[in-house]
Design a protein around this motif. Sequence first.
Motif, PDB file in Angstrom:
ATOM      1  N   ILE A  76       0.855  -1.139   0.008  1.00  0.00           N
ATOM      2  CA  ILE A  76      -0.004   0.330   0.027  1.00  0.00           C
ATOM      3  C   ILE A  76       1.114   1.124   0.423  1.00  0.00           C
ATOM      4  O   ILE A  76       1.384   1.816   1.217  1.00  0.00           O
ATOM      5  CB  ILE A  76      -0.848   0.010   1.274  1.00  0.00           C
ATOM      6  CG1 ILE A  76      -2.145  -1.135   1.193  1.00  0.00           C
ATOM      7  CG2 ILE A  76      -1.808   1.482   1.360  1.00  0.00           C
ATOM      8  CD1 ILE A  76      -2.292  -1.430   0.328  1.00  0.00           C
ATOM      9  N   SER A  94      -3.881   1.374  -4.831  1.00  0.00           N
ATOM     10  CA  SER A  94      -3.836   0.927  -4.056  1.00  0.00           C
ATOM     11  C   SER A  94      -5.450   0.095  -3.668  1.00  0.00           C
ATOM     12  O   SER A  94      -5.769  -1.638  -3.145  1.00  0.00           O
ATOM     13  CB  SER A  94      -3.646   0.875  -2.953  1.00  0.00           C
ATOM     14  OG  SER A  94      -4.390   2.072  -2.523  1.00  0.00           O
ATOM     15  N   ASP A  95      -6.177   0.863  -4.546  1.00  0.00           N
ATOM     16  CA  ASP A  95      -7.737   0.338  -4.076  1.00  0.00           C
ATOM     17  C   ASP A  95      -8.682  -0.976  -5.316  1.00  0.00           C
ATOM     18  O   ASP A  95      -9.168  -1.612  -5.163  1.00  0.00           O
ATOM     19  CB  ASP A  95      -8.709   1.280  -3.850  1.00  0.00           C
ATOM     20  CG  ASP A  95      -8.941   2.108  -5.438  1.00  0.00           C
ATOM     21  OD1 ASP A  95      -7.986   1.704  -6.111  1.00  0.00           O
ATOM     22  OD2 ASP A  95      -9.869   3.276  -5.201  1.00  0.00           O
ATOM     23  N   ASN A 268      -2.421  -1.231   7.245  1.00  0.00           N
ATOM     24  CA  ASN A 268      -2.264  -0.220   6.983  1.00  0.00           C
ATOM     25  C   ASN A 268      -1.784   1.398   7.575  1.00  0.00           C
ATOM     26  O   ASN A 268      -1.831   2.143   6.127  1.00  0.00           O
ATOM     27  CB  ASN A 268      -2.789  -0.177   5.722  1.00  0.00           C
ATOM     28  CG  ASN A 268      -3.724  -1.751   4.585  1.00  0.00           C
ATOM     29  OD1 ASN A 268      -2.071  -2.194   4.097  1.00  0.00           O
ATOM     30  ND2 ASN A 268      -4.618  -2.116   4.414  1.00  0.00           N
TER      31      ASN A 268
END
Length: 720
Positions: A76, A94-95, A268
Amino acid sequence: MDKYLIKEPHTQDSSHVQDSSHVQDSSSSSKRIRVDFNLENLPSDPGLRQKISSYHPNNHDEIIRHYLTKGPCQPILDVFLLSYFSEKPRRFRSDWYKGRKWLEYSIEKDAAFCFYYYLFGRQDGFKLWNQVAKLDSHVGGVNSVHSQAVKKGEDLLMEKQHIQSVLVKQSNKDKQDYRVQLNAIVDCIRFLLCWGLAFRGHDESQGSSDKGNFLELVQFLGDHNESINEVLQTAPKNCKLTHPEIQKDIVNAIASETSKAIIKDLDNGFFSILVNESRDISVKEQMSLVLRYVNKKGTIIERLLGIVHVASTTALSLKCAIECLLCEHNLSLSNLRGQGYDGASNMQGDINGLKTLILKKNKSTFYVHCFAYQPQLTLVAVAKNHINIAEFFYVVSNLVTVVGGSCKKRDALRDAQFVKIKEDLENGVRRSGQDLNQETNLKRPGNTRWGSYYGTILNLILMFSAVVDILEIIEEDGMSDQKVEARSIIRSILSFEFVFALHLMKNILGITNELLQVMREDEWETLLTETNLYHYRVELFYTVIDMQHQELNNRFSEANTDLLLCMACLNPSNSFVAFDKEKLIRLAKFYPSDFLGTDILALDSQLQNYIFDMRSNNFFLELQGVSELAEKLLSTRKHKTYPLIYLLVKLALTLPVATATVERSFSAMKYIKNELRNRMGDRWMNDCLMVYIEKDVACSIDNETIMQRFQNMKTRRRQL
């Protein structure tokens, strides 16, 4: 399968790029070269991995299982690298991981990969960030190449479908017995790990009376539990689960699940790193890395991420080791918000130091010198640069060596001090009472041990008369070379200059930086009321104070000082008396990747409402620190009302203060890898230390999770 190969577009900036977007190994040879491997060193980044086919066929299942157990590499990052398509900037996001458990991203090659494609034959990369829909078309239907690869991975982890499981039929009772046996073995290994005990024995044969802690503990458990004993006795000879390799696999499973739990707790979020290096008993350089972060409850957490062997302690080598360790756990430098070291040149160098190399990758990774080391290292710097103080510590070092060089001399010093204390008590010079007049001794000061110089100086002042008595005895009765050295030390310590330096350094080391200037201006007369000599006032007293002050200033840059002053405005003590809106806005500007221009404007408004709310709310009136503020904001859900302020609080708490946790990991390393266990491998040592140091996390993991991981690591003879 060709329909899944994605071509890279021609861009205005890459007219000479070949018509292929594959990030793959183009080498081909009629002779296949087999690659040696070590599971602990297999790279996590898909852009750095060797093809599965390059390893020996007998190792394929083991390597694939290793990667399947770890899962895909999904770092991430705050900001991924930009690419241009028809002059439009695009980047990986990252999504995109959401709903795509197979998707991986390589930081090394700025490319996306299919996890299962890599494991079962292909190693193609994808870089068409403007055509993300092709990621889903890559999956295809139930009979697609991708789906078949996923099915292969699932089947490999299902032991019941493995050919060995088919050939070896197990009844339900066999499976139940195996579960009881494995559970008992895991319990024994947990106990040994949590107490830092050795596993192996010198003689592990059946008739030995000392087979080592592990086998003795397993036998003890069986002797006190009939059901476990029956299972242990009836277990097949080729599946006793007591072989050293089995022990190491179970320990690795516990350590891996412990690390996984720590990464899950990080969630994260932002983190800082605390790093140090030290040699173990086998003279190998080991680097310890600790994460500091704020968890979901608003509590500051410091957890060991790992201890790795480094061939070199140069800044570049340490940086590579840090990046590899972070990548192994899907962590990225982009989420790093602070770095804490002990102040060695390879760490804090402004040109090629570790802090500088990391700052080049992330401008928000502020470096803070370990607070516990600063006074100590400033003293060392002064001792090296001021001839009078250097001479003073040289004499002190020789004195400790001569007086405390043997047990006989130490006993004599102790007896002399006892006689002195007894005389003082009889004459009313000393007071008696609890914790007064304790036994003391002289210890050699160390350059990196906080308070060691100060403690030596205090003890020397307390024992001065006894020290002189012992030196006089040595001068009279010692050997010829000892007589000469004792006489030289007596002359030195009885001089006015030595006594002056002794009390000067006692005063300097007993105060903090903010009092140095006050001492320089006001305490000369206190230290020396009857003497007004230029040498002692200017050349010694003022010079040492100024050098000490300058060294402390050098270890706090102007930017770091401003950063810490701004953070102090978050302190809720005394009804938020330290609150300063302008400084908090300036604090936010230290983190441009976390606070955009619009966020700064929103923060201004939030701060006005925040301070009024805090001072009028009884829940926040008795808070004593920023950590308590974070926990209270979460418990009252005010972190939802003031998200930007809570972000500032988290950033302030994440910044490292001291490297004590790293130092404790090395203390544990000396306990675990001692003289009797000096041949421990790096992976074995790291796994043992991980569980020993983070035993509270390890104890929260149930046996079932550990057993399932152990079973999935390799093909086992028996199944759960």
